[in-house]
Design a protein around this motif. Sequence first.
Motif, PDB file in Angstrom:
ATOM      1  N   UNK A 143       0.838  -1.192   0.000  1.00  0.00           N
ATOM      2  CA  UNK A 143       0.000   0.000   0.000  1.00  0.00           C
ATOM      3  C   UNK A 143       0.877   1.247   0.000  1.00  0.00           C
ATOM      4  N   UNK A 144       0.484   2.268  -0.755  1.00  0.00           N
ATOM      5  CA  UNK A 144       1.258   3.490  -0.864  1.00  0.00           C
ATOM      6  C   UNK A 144       1.271   4.226   0.472  1.00  0.00           C
ATOM      7  N   UNK A 145       2.429   4.754   0.836  1.00  0.00           N
ATOM      8  CA  UNK A 145       2.600   5.470   2.097  1.00  0.00           C
ATOM      9  C   UNK A 145       2.077   6.896   1.957  1.00  0.00           C
ATOM     10  N   UNK A 146       1.394   7.391   2.992  1.00  0.00           N
ATOM     11  CA  UNK A 146       0.954   8.780   3.054  1.00  0.00           C
ATOM     12  C   UNK A 146       2.047   9.604   3.715  1.00  0.00           C
ATOM     13  N   UNK A 147       2.648  10.518   2.957  1.00  0.00           N
ATOM     14  CA  UNK A 147       3.677  11.405   3.479  1.00  0.00           C
ATOM     15  C   UNK A 147       3.011  12.629   4.101  1.00  0.00           C
ATOM     16  N   UNK A 148       3.306  12.875   5.370  1.00  0.00           N
ATOM     17  CA  UNK A 148       2.692  13.975   6.111  1.00  0.00           C
ATOM     18  C   UNK A 148       3.807  14.856   6.661  1.00  0.00           C
ATOM     19  N   UNK A 149       3.612  16.181   6.629  1.00  0.00           N
ATOM     20  CA  UNK A 149       4.667  17.074   7.080  1.00  0.00           C
ATOM     21  C   UNK A 149       4.102  18.254   7.865  1.00  0.00           C
ATOM     22  N   UNK A 150       4.881  18.737   8.820  1.00  0.00           N
ATOM     23  CA  UNK A 150       4.554  19.958   9.545  1.00  0.00           C
ATOM     24  C   UNK A 150       5.853  20.672   9.875  1.00  0.00           C
ATOM     25  N   UNK A 151       5.751  21.908  10.326  1.00  0.00           N
ATOM     26  CA  UNK A 151       6.925  22.677  10.717  1.00  0.00           C
ATOM     27  C   UNK A 151       6.658  23.309  12.076  1.00  0.00           C
ATOM     28  N   UNK A 152       7.663  23.251  12.943  1.00  0.00           N
ATOM     29  CA  UNK A 152       7.559  23.838  14.286  1.00  0.00           C
ATOM     30  C   UNK A 152       8.830  24.624  14.542  1.00  0.00           C
ATOM     31  N   UNK A 153       8.719  25.954  14.562  1.00  0.00           N
ATOM     32  CA  UNK A 153       9.889  26.757  14.890  1.00  0.00           C
ATOM     33  C   UNK A 153       9.567  27.644  16.084  1.00  0.00           C
ATOM     34  N   UNK A 154      10.611  27.907  16.864  1.00  0.00           N
ATOM     35  CA  UNK A 154      10.390  28.687  18.071  1.00  0.00           C
ATOM     36  C   UNK A 154       9.705  27.852  19.147  1.00  0.00           C
ATOM     37  N   UNK A 155       9.123  28.534  20.122  1.00  0.00           N
ATOM     38  CA  UNK A 155       8.555  27.857  21.288  1.00  0.00           C
ATOM     39  C   UNK A 155       7.063  28.128  21.476  1.00  0.00           C
ATOM     40  N   UNK A 156       6.411  28.722  20.485  1.00  0.00           N
ATOM     41  CA  UNK A 156       4.987  29.012  20.621  1.00  0.00           C
ATOM     42  C   UNK A 156       4.170  27.737  20.798  1.00  0.00           C
ATOM     43  N   UNK A 157       4.517  26.695  20.046  1.00  0.00           N
ATOM     44  CA  UNK A 157       3.827  25.410  20.125  1.00  0.00           C
ATOM     45  C   UNK A 157       4.769  24.367  20.715  1.00  0.00           C
ATOM     46  N   UNK A 158       4.305  23.652  21.729  1.00  0.00           N
ATOM     47  CA  UNK A 158       5.108  22.612  22.349  1.00  0.00           C
ATOM     48  C   UNK A 158       5.065  21.319  21.558  1.00  0.00           C
ATOM     49  N   UNK A 159       5.842  20.312  21.979  1.00  0.00           N
ATOM     50  CA  UNK A 159       5.892  19.038  21.260  1.00  0.00           C
ATOM     51  C   UNK A 159       4.552  18.312  21.253  1.00  0.00           C
TER      52      UNK A 159
ATOM     53  N   UNK B  26      -0.581   3.541   5.456  1.00  0.00           N
ATOM     54  CA  UNK B  26       0.519   3.704   6.414  1.00  0.00           C
ATOM     55  C   UNK B  26       1.062   5.120   6.316  1.00  0.00           C
ATOM     56  N   UNK B  27       1.499   5.677   7.439  1.00  0.00           N
ATOM     57  CA  UNK B  27       1.895   7.082   7.501  1.00  0.00           C
ATOM     58  C   UNK B  27       3.398   7.220   7.723  1.00  0.00           C
ATOM     59  N   UNK B  28       3.994   8.120   6.959  1.00  0.00           N
ATOM     60  CA  UNK B  28       5.358   8.579   7.216  1.00  0.00           C
ATOM     61  C   UNK B  28       5.236  10.048   7.581  1.00  0.00           C
ATOM     62  N   UNK B  29       5.573  10.398   8.812  1.00  0.00           N
ATOM     63  CA  UNK B  29       5.285  11.726   9.359  1.00  0.00           C
ATOM     64  C   UNK B  29       6.587  12.468   9.631  1.00  0.00           C
ATOM     65  N   UNK B  30       6.706  13.677   9.086  1.00  0.00           N
ATOM     66  CA  UNK B  30       7.904  14.497   9.234  1.00  0.00           C
ATOM     67  C   UNK B  30       7.570  15.777   9.999  1.00  0.00           C
ATOM     68  N   UNK B  31       8.524  16.220  10.801  1.00  0.00           N
ATOM     69  CA  UNK B  31       8.419  17.526  11.446  1.00  0.00           C
ATOM     70  C   UNK B  31       9.741  18.265  11.263  1.00  0.00           C
TER      71      UNK B  31
END
Length: 265
Positions: free
Chosen positions: A1-17, A34-39
């Motif tokens: 099954x094809x993998x779902x590539x997911x991405x987000x960006x977190x810079x600074x400290x406004x948003x926690x982990x 299936x998910x491949x998740x990037x940050x």
Amino acid sequence: MKVANIICIKWGTLFGPEYVNRLYSGVRRNIDAPVRFFCMTEHADGIHPDVEILPLPVEPFAEPMNAALAVANRQGAMRKVSLFRPGLVPDLDGPVLGFDLDVVITGDLTQIWRMAPGKIAMRHDWTEARKGRPTGHGSVFRFDPALHGFLYEDLAANPYQEVETARGSEQRYTSHKAMDRGVFEYIPNDWVVSFKYDCNPFPMNWLRRPHLPDDARVVCFHGRPKMPDAVEGYNGSFIRHAKSCDWLKDHWIDRTRADLGDAWG
């Protein structure tokens, strides 16, 4: 099954982990793949080990880009363009579905991930739509790195001019670049909704608790309140008042803890 590539960006400290972890859990619980998740971040502490960390780069065009952003009074607003860099993940195959961190996943994402092959997809921005202007909203965005490298390359080639043309707005830059090339499609409005406009509109926000629309797959918390405030109830302004929201706590916190464990939720 094809993998779902997911991405987000977190810079600074406004948003926690926890924002990354809850987004990761929400995606993997609501997509038929299936998910491949990037940050992309410079602060990886506390992020779930299944999330692949990408270093937050200092772009070679950062100085003129930031100079133009300062004029537009939108410092940092174009940071997400780093996600569009060709070859960012050398072994990546297929499209990427990206999210801002101030969203909550509440329904099936499979149709959004699979829609519009070869195109860049975003929801119509609420304010721009009311004004009759064709601009996408940047909280949810689908693109293909193999096809849409121009999103990075055009800004890298002419950073001051591109920021000035977009009036400092990353979502205007992204959606209008795609529209100009004929490779843009709107995500259906019912799938990506606004907490303040669609779930908790004034003046009904004083009479009832926030409502989750039936077909909502993503709820965007652009502006105020953000999710922690909305869970407990919010009294930041007369228009943006919100009663406590049980469905938000369920989707954003409780289901994450059931999925990943208390340490990650």
